[in-house]
Write an enzyme that holds these catalytic residues in place. Sequence first.
Site, mmCIF file in Angstrom:
data_model
loop_
_atom_site.group_PDB
_atom_site.id
_atom_site.type_symbol
_atom_site.label_atom_id
_atom_site.label_comp_id
_atom_site.label_asym_id
_atom_site.label_seq_id
_atom_site.Cartn_x
_atom_site.Cartn_y
_atom_site.Cartn_z
ATOM 1 N N CYS A 192 0.877 -1.173 0.000
ATOM 2 C CA CYS A 192 0.000 0.000 0.000
ATOM 3 C C CYS A 192 0.919 1.228 0.000
ATOM 4 O O CYS A 192 2.135 1.090 -0.123
ATOM 5 C CB CYS A 192 -0.945 -0.011 1.200
ATOM 6 N N THR A 193 0.358 2.408 0.148
ATOM 7 C CA THR A 193 1.147 3.629 -0.035
ATOM 8 C C THR A 193 2.362 3.695 0.889
ATOM 9 O O THR A 193 3.494 3.800 0.431
ATOM 10 C CB THR A 193 0.256 4.868 0.207
#
Length: 312
Positions: A192-193
């Site tokens: 994810c980010t």
Amino acid sequence: MATSASDLLESRILLYYCFTPIEDPIAVMLWQRTLCEQLGLTGRIIVSKHGINGTVGGKLGSCKQYTRKTREYPGFARMSFKWSEGGAKDFPKLSVKARDEIVAFGSPDEIKVDANGIVGGGTHLKPEAVNKLVEERGDEVVFFDGRNAMEAEIGKFKNAIVPDVNTTHDFIAELESGKYDDLKDKPVVTYCTGGIRCEILSSLMKNRGFKEVYQIDGGIVRYGEKFGDQGLWEGSLYVFDKRMHMEFSNDSKQLGHCIHCEAPTNLFHNCINEECRKQQLMCDDCASNPATAHCGRAECAEVGAQMAASSL
Ligand SMILES: [Zn+2]
Ligand SMILES: [Zn+2]
């Protein structure tokens, strides 16, 4: 520590999270709110019984003091802060809240944390270790996107699986749908980010029978800083501030296309219908014309058509 001129003149943004048991989230929330107010920091902080997640901005000296004071809380002593360009002006106000979860997966009672973080999460891999795993195991390795499906429209890991989720709340139903049961015996790399969503997602996956689950240390951000567009990442990174997207180099692939005319674009625009505001990929031409600045739904197209007609 002495205050230098740059402490007063320069500004920064701090991004951080820490999973640690918190007895009294309300007390920590009140302490954090007072601390930020005293230092003139703005941004957003969420505290739960599992830890803290925050993004704050302000003067460089205030940010330094904030990290020092925050680490004085024993559970936060090992917290690492990511420093980035920006400042208080990037956030309209200060919001410090106590919630059931620091990321809303809808699983507050399933997540277990101890002094080392989440219990039973996926194995952390540094960016180099991600590439090594793929070198060793080849196509067997599956990348599993831990973000909202929309974010992956402009960038993702090569051949990644993008679950059909609008918000993190949708992940549990998605994992339990049976769609991904063939991955349960494969090496799965979640990403994810910045890594926080995968801390939870990877543990939810392990609890549901996925046997070999990894997560990328520091998420796409750290992987991109290390390998740019020369590794296994492709495209732009969706970011939650006014930039909307960022690229790791000038060589980044453009994966996104305008929903109306298919022109390449990596910019999301809000639907022109004030009651919708759904973000969709649109090229500048389509986004600047009221007739096409809608999300594609019939009712929004109608609103756009009316606005276009009234502007003639
Ligand atoms: Zn277009
Ligand atoms: Zn719409």
